[in-house]
Write a protein that holds these residues in place. Structure first.
Motif, PDB file in Angstrom:
ATOM      1  N   GLU A 237       0.817  -1.201   0.000  1.00 48.74           N
ATOM      2  CA  GLU A 237       0.000   0.000   0.000  1.00 48.74           C
ATOM      3  C   GLU A 237       0.860   1.264   0.000  1.00 48.74           C
ATOM      4  OE1 GLU A 237      -2.487   0.400   3.457  1.00 48.74           O
ATOM      5  OE2 GLU A 237      -0.794   0.548   4.833  1.00 48.74           O
ATOM      6  N   PHE A 238       0.312   2.290  -0.629  1.00 50.37           N
ATOM      7  CA  PHE A 238       0.963   3.585  -0.725  1.00 50.37           C
ATOM      8  C   PHE A 238       1.006   4.263   0.639  1.00 50.37           C
ATOM      9  CE2 PHE A 238       2.134   7.619  -2.433  1.00 50.37           C
ATOM     10  CZ  PHE A 238       1.372   8.563  -1.780  1.00 50.37           C
ATOM     11  N   VAL A 239       2.135   4.896   0.945  1.00 48.30           N
ATOM     12  CA  VAL A 239       2.288   5.638   2.191  1.00 48.30           C
ATOM     13  C   VAL A 239       2.449   7.127   1.914  1.00 48.30           C
ATOM     14  CG1 VAL A 239       3.723   5.975   4.231  1.00 48.30           C
ATOM     15  CG2 VAL A 239       3.304   3.656   3.371  1.00 48.30           C
ATOM     16  N   ALA A 240       3.442   7.483   1.083  1.00 52.47           N
ATOM     17  CA  ALA A 240       3.718   8.897   0.827  1.00 52.47           C
ATOM     18  C   ALA A 240       4.549   9.026  -0.437  1.00 52.47           C
ATOM     19  CB  ALA A 240       4.450   9.525   1.996  1.00 52.47           C
ATOM     20  N   SER A 241       4.460  10.198  -1.078  1.00 51.80           N
ATOM     21  CA  SER A 241       5.255  10.455  -2.269  1.00 51.80           C
ATOM     22  C   SER A 241       5.712  11.901  -2.281  1.00 51.80           C
ATOM     23  CB  SER A 241       4.469  10.134  -3.545  1.00 51.80           C
ATOM     24  OG  SER A 241       3.402  11.029  -3.724  1.00 51.80           O
ATOM     25  N   ILE A 242       6.774  12.133  -3.041  1.00 52.60           N
ATOM     26  CA  ILE A 242       7.300  13.482  -3.215  1.00 52.60           C
ATOM     27  C   ILE A 242       7.818  13.639  -4.629  1.00 52.60           C
ATOM     28  CG2 ILE A 242       9.594  12.829  -2.316  1.00 52.60           C
ATOM     29  CD1 ILE A 242       9.756  15.687  -1.132  1.00 52.60           C
TER      30      ILE A 242
ATOM     31  N   SER B 277       7.833  20.488  -5.777  1.00 54.17           N
ATOM     32  CA  SER B 277       7.541  20.702  -4.355  1.00 54.17           C
ATOM     33  C   SER B 277       6.178  20.133  -3.977  1.00 54.17           C
ATOM     34  CB  SER B 277       7.597  22.186  -4.016  1.00 54.17           C
ATOM     35  OG  SER B 277       8.877  22.709  -4.273  1.00 54.17           O
ATOM     36  N   ASN B 278       5.915  18.954  -4.477  1.00 56.66           N
ATOM     37  CA  ASN B 278       4.609  18.317  -4.275  1.00 56.66           C
ATOM     38  C   ASN B 278       4.750  17.070  -3.415  1.00 56.66           C
ATOM     39  OD1 ASN B 278       2.624  16.013  -5.496  1.00 56.66           O
ATOM     40  ND2 ASN B 278       1.610  18.007  -5.382  1.00 56.66           N
ATOM     41  N   THR B 279       3.935  16.960  -2.388  1.00 54.50           N
ATOM     42  CA  THR B 279       3.913  15.764  -1.554  1.00 54.50           C
ATOM     43  C   THR B 279       2.484  15.250  -1.421  1.00 54.50           C
ATOM     44  OG1 THR B 279       3.725  17.078   0.473  1.00 54.50           O
ATOM     45  CG2 THR B 279       5.947  16.434  -0.212  1.00 54.50           C
ATOM     46  N   ASN B 280       2.360  13.942  -1.226  1.00 53.47           N
ATOM     47  CA  ASN B 280       1.062  13.314  -1.003  1.00 53.47           C
ATOM     48  C   ASN B 280       1.203  12.247   0.071  1.00 53.47           C
ATOM     49  OD1 ASN B 280      -1.018  14.312  -3.063  1.00 53.47           O
ATOM     50  ND2 ASN B 280       0.778  13.918  -4.333  1.00 53.47           N
ATOM     51  N   TYR B 281       0.125  12.037   0.828  1.00 51.07           N
ATOM     52  CA  TYR B 281       0.156  11.084   1.922  1.00 51.07           C
ATOM     53  C   TYR B 281      -1.110  10.242   1.930  1.00 51.07           C
ATOM     54  CZ  TYR B 281       3.910  13.998   3.763  1.00 51.07           C
ATOM     55  OH  TYR B 281       5.091  14.700   3.922  1.00 51.07           O
ATOM     56  N   ALA B 282      -0.966   9.003   2.371  1.00 50.88           N
ATOM     57  CA  ALA B 282      -2.138   8.191   2.643  1.00 50.88           C
ATOM     58  C   ALA B 282      -2.866   8.772   3.851  1.00 50.88           C
ATOM     59  CB  ALA B 282      -1.723   6.746   2.917  1.00 50.88           C
ATOM     60  N   ALA B 283      -4.167   8.626   3.871  1.00 55.29           N
ATOM     61  CA  ALA B 283      -4.963   9.192   4.952  1.00 55.29           C
ATOM     62  C   ALA B 283      -4.534   8.640   6.315  1.00 55.29           C
ATOM     63  CB  ALA B 283      -6.444   8.904   4.716  1.00 55.29           C
ATOM     64  N   SER B 284      -4.090   7.403   6.333  1.00 56.45           N
ATOM     65  CA  SER B 284      -3.743   6.741   7.593  1.00 56.45           C
ATOM     66  C   SER B 284      -2.474   7.298   8.238  1.00 56.45           C
ATOM     67  CB  SER B 284      -3.576   5.237   7.363  1.00 56.45           C
ATOM     68  OG  SER B 284      -2.577   4.990   6.391  1.00 56.45           O
TER      69      SER B 284
END
Length: 115
Positions: free
Chosen positions: A46-51, A56-63
């Motif tokens: 499962e996806f956790v986080a990306s950059i 300068s873009n980051t994304n996170y799993a809701a958990s």
């Protein structure tokens, strides 16, 4: 030769912190979307986080949002995952991923959250 090497995993008590590192060789991390994924036995990765450093873009799993922070160091060509307020449910093997046209994976590092 492209290589991703994760480190920093280990055993930590609930509420504790760990910082994972992903050292990249053979390519420049700023040109890729760099991500962390995790997997427990019997479940899908499962996806956790990306950059995406150049944007300068980051994304996170809701958990993990609000507890984990992903960052990158262009000079060291390394991506990090700072994990705070760890919970037993965060126990997994954590994998580093680099994606552009090609898709690369590291070998994984075990994180165990237990008292």
């Amino acid at each position: 030769q492209v290589q991703l090497v994760e480190s920093g995993g280990g055993l930590v008590q609930p509420g504790g912190s760990l910082k994972l590192s992903c050292a990249a060789t053979g390519f420049t991390i700023s040109n890729y979307v760099m991500s962390w994924y995790r997997q427990v036995p019997g479940k899908e990765r499962e996806f956790v986080a990306s950059i995406w450093i150049v944007a300068s873009n980051t994304n996170y799993a809701a958990s993990v949002k609000g507890r984990f922070t992903i960052s990158g160091d262009n000079i060291k060509n390394t991506v990090y995952l700072q994990m705070n307020s760890l919970e037993p449910e965060d126990t997994a093997v954590y994998y580093c991923n680099a994606r552009q046209i090609a898709n690369y994976w590291g070998q994984g590092t075990q994180v165990t959250v237990s008292s």
